[in-house]
Design a protein around this motif. Sequence first.
Motif, mmCIF file in Angstrom:
data_model
loop_
_atom_site.group_PDB
_atom_site.id
_atom_site.type_symbol
_atom_site.label_atom_id
_atom_site.label_comp_id
_atom_site.label_asym_id
_atom_site.label_seq_id
_atom_site.Cartn_x
_atom_site.Cartn_y
_atom_site.Cartn_z
ATOM 1 N N UNK A 16 -5.497 10.564 -3.642
ATOM 2 C CA UNK A 16 -4.289 9.279 -2.703
ATOM 3 C C UNK A 16 -5.668 8.016 -2.733
ATOM 4 N N UNK A 17 -4.929 7.246 -3.447
ATOM 5 C CA UNK A 17 -5.006 6.132 -3.542
ATOM 6 C C UNK A 17 -5.024 4.272 -2.242
ATOM 7 N N UNK A 18 -5.806 4.003 -1.974
ATOM 8 C CA UNK A 18 -4.863 2.341 -1.344
ATOM 9 C C UNK A 18 -6.376 1.209 -1.940
ATOM 10 N N UNK A 19 -5.881 0.092 -1.035
ATOM 11 C CA UNK A 19 -7.197 -1.062 -1.306
ATOM 12 C C UNK A 19 -8.317 -0.537 -0.476
ATOM 13 N N UNK A 20 -8.504 0.185 0.581
ATOM 14 C CA UNK A 20 -9.744 0.354 1.574
ATOM 15 C C UNK A 20 -9.913 1.592 1.499
ATOM 16 N N UNK A 21 -9.439 3.171 1.141
ATOM 17 C CA UNK A 21 -9.548 4.346 0.912
ATOM 18 C C UNK A 21 -9.291 5.307 -0.473
ATOM 19 N N UNK A 22 -9.623 6.487 -0.622
ATOM 20 C CA UNK A 22 -9.588 6.564 -1.735
ATOM 21 C C UNK A 22 -10.054 8.613 -1.820
ATOM 22 N N UNK A 23 -9.092 9.268 -1.894
ATOM 23 C CA UNK A 23 -9.102 10.357 -2.103
ATOM 24 C C UNK A 23 -9.734 11.668 -2.894
ATOM 25 N N UNK A 24 -10.350 11.948 -3.374
ATOM 26 C CA UNK A 24 -10.673 12.907 -4.862
ATOM 27 C C UNK A 24 -10.481 14.118 -4.873
ATOM 28 N N UNK A 25 -10.220 14.670 -5.377
ATOM 29 C CA UNK A 25 -10.041 16.056 -5.659
ATOM 30 C C UNK A 25 -9.918 16.933 -7.186
ATOM 31 N N UNK A 26 -9.091 18.007 -6.775
ATOM 32 C CA UNK A 26 -9.071 18.708 -8.469
ATOM 33 C C UNK A 26 -7.823 19.301 -7.762
ATOM 34 N N UNK A 27 -7.010 20.803 -8.658
ATOM 35 C CA UNK A 27 -6.314 21.174 -8.411
ATOM 36 C C UNK A 27 -7.147 22.977 -8.225
ATOM 37 N N UNK A 28 -7.902 22.676 -8.670
ATOM 38 C CA UNK A 28 -8.462 24.104 -8.367
ATOM 39 C C UNK A 28 -9.130 24.055 -6.669
ATOM 40 N N UNK A 80 -9.118 18.512 -2.160
ATOM 41 C CA UNK A 80 -9.263 17.073 -1.317
ATOM 42 C C UNK A 80 -10.968 17.908 -1.455
ATOM 43 N N UNK A 81 -11.778 16.897 -2.420
ATOM 44 C CA UNK A 81 -13.586 17.027 -1.874
ATOM 45 C C UNK A 81 -14.246 16.328 -1.450
ATOM 46 N N UNK A 82 -13.827 14.953 -1.829
ATOM 47 C CA UNK A 82 -14.755 14.039 -0.828
ATOM 48 C C UNK A 82 -13.467 11.670 -1.598
ATOM 49 N N UNK A 83 -14.119 11.885 -0.080
ATOM 50 C CA UNK A 83 -13.042 10.393 0.443
ATOM 51 C C UNK A 83 -14.658 9.604 0.204
ATOM 52 N N UNK A 84 -13.549 8.098 0.161
ATOM 53 C CA UNK A 84 -14.263 6.462 0.710
ATOM 54 C C UNK A 84 -13.733 5.771 0.935
ATOM 55 N N UNK A 85 -13.886 5.264 2.321
ATOM 56 C CA UNK A 85 -13.409 4.447 2.873
ATOM 57 C C UNK A 85 -14.135 3.417 3.328
ATOM 58 N N UNK A 86 -13.677 1.902 3.005
ATOM 59 C CA UNK A 86 -13.851 1.007 3.105
ATOM 60 C C UNK A 86 -14.477 0.101 4.629
ATOM 61 N N UNK A 87 -15.769 -0.124 4.634
ATOM 62 C CA UNK A 87 -15.431 -0.878 6.313
ATOM 63 C C UNK A 87 -15.026 -0.986 6.810
ATOM 64 N N UNK A 88 -13.903 -2.523 6.007
ATOM 65 C CA UNK A 88 -12.962 -3.144 6.892
ATOM 66 C C UNK A 88 -12.088 -2.610 6.787
ATOM 67 N N UNK A 89 -11.717 -1.288 7.117
ATOM 68 C CA UNK A 89 -10.364 -0.696 6.423
ATOM 69 C C UNK A 89 -9.187 -1.229 8.078
ATOM 70 N N UNK A 90 -7.844 -1.211 8.080
ATOM 71 C CA UNK A 90 -7.417 -1.727 8.813
ATOM 72 C C UNK A 90 -7.008 -0.556 9.609
#
Length: 145
Positions: A32-44, A47-57
């Motif tokens: 999943x990806x948006x301007x302020x958040x991304x979730x990364x993972x793989x099929x196996x 979800x593994x790790x996510x990153x979020x900007x400090x100014x998220x709404x």
Amino acid sequence: MDIRDRYPIVVTEHKAACQAFWQRYFGLVIVFDSDWFVLLGNETQGSVVAFMTPDHPSAPPGPQTYSGQGMCLELEVDDAEQALATLQQRGGAADYPLTREPFGQCRFGVRDPSGLWVDVVEQVTPEEGYWDKYMKAAARFSESD
């Protein structure tokens, strides 16, 4: 409680750089990806790790911008030497060299652009007797309960 997924969210001003780092060096894909958040993972693994900007709404109370201290993300692999070779082939470098630890891990470490320490480990046989002193201490502690 039935946990359907799990992943840390790292609040950082370096969302795009972290996304690129994890895609390039660890082969993760965007879940999943948006301007302020991304979730990364793989099929196996999902979800593994996510990153979020400090100014998220939709800021929930509590998460401050990550300072790069006090957290380690452990990635267990079947072959740490091969994982390091893959990282290097993709242009990365270890911040902690491949080391066979006496406690039973072969590992190396890297920092991502947010400062998150990533410990890549392969479980191996520990040195003979290494855990004896720790296991005895734990047994004595539990006997006094």
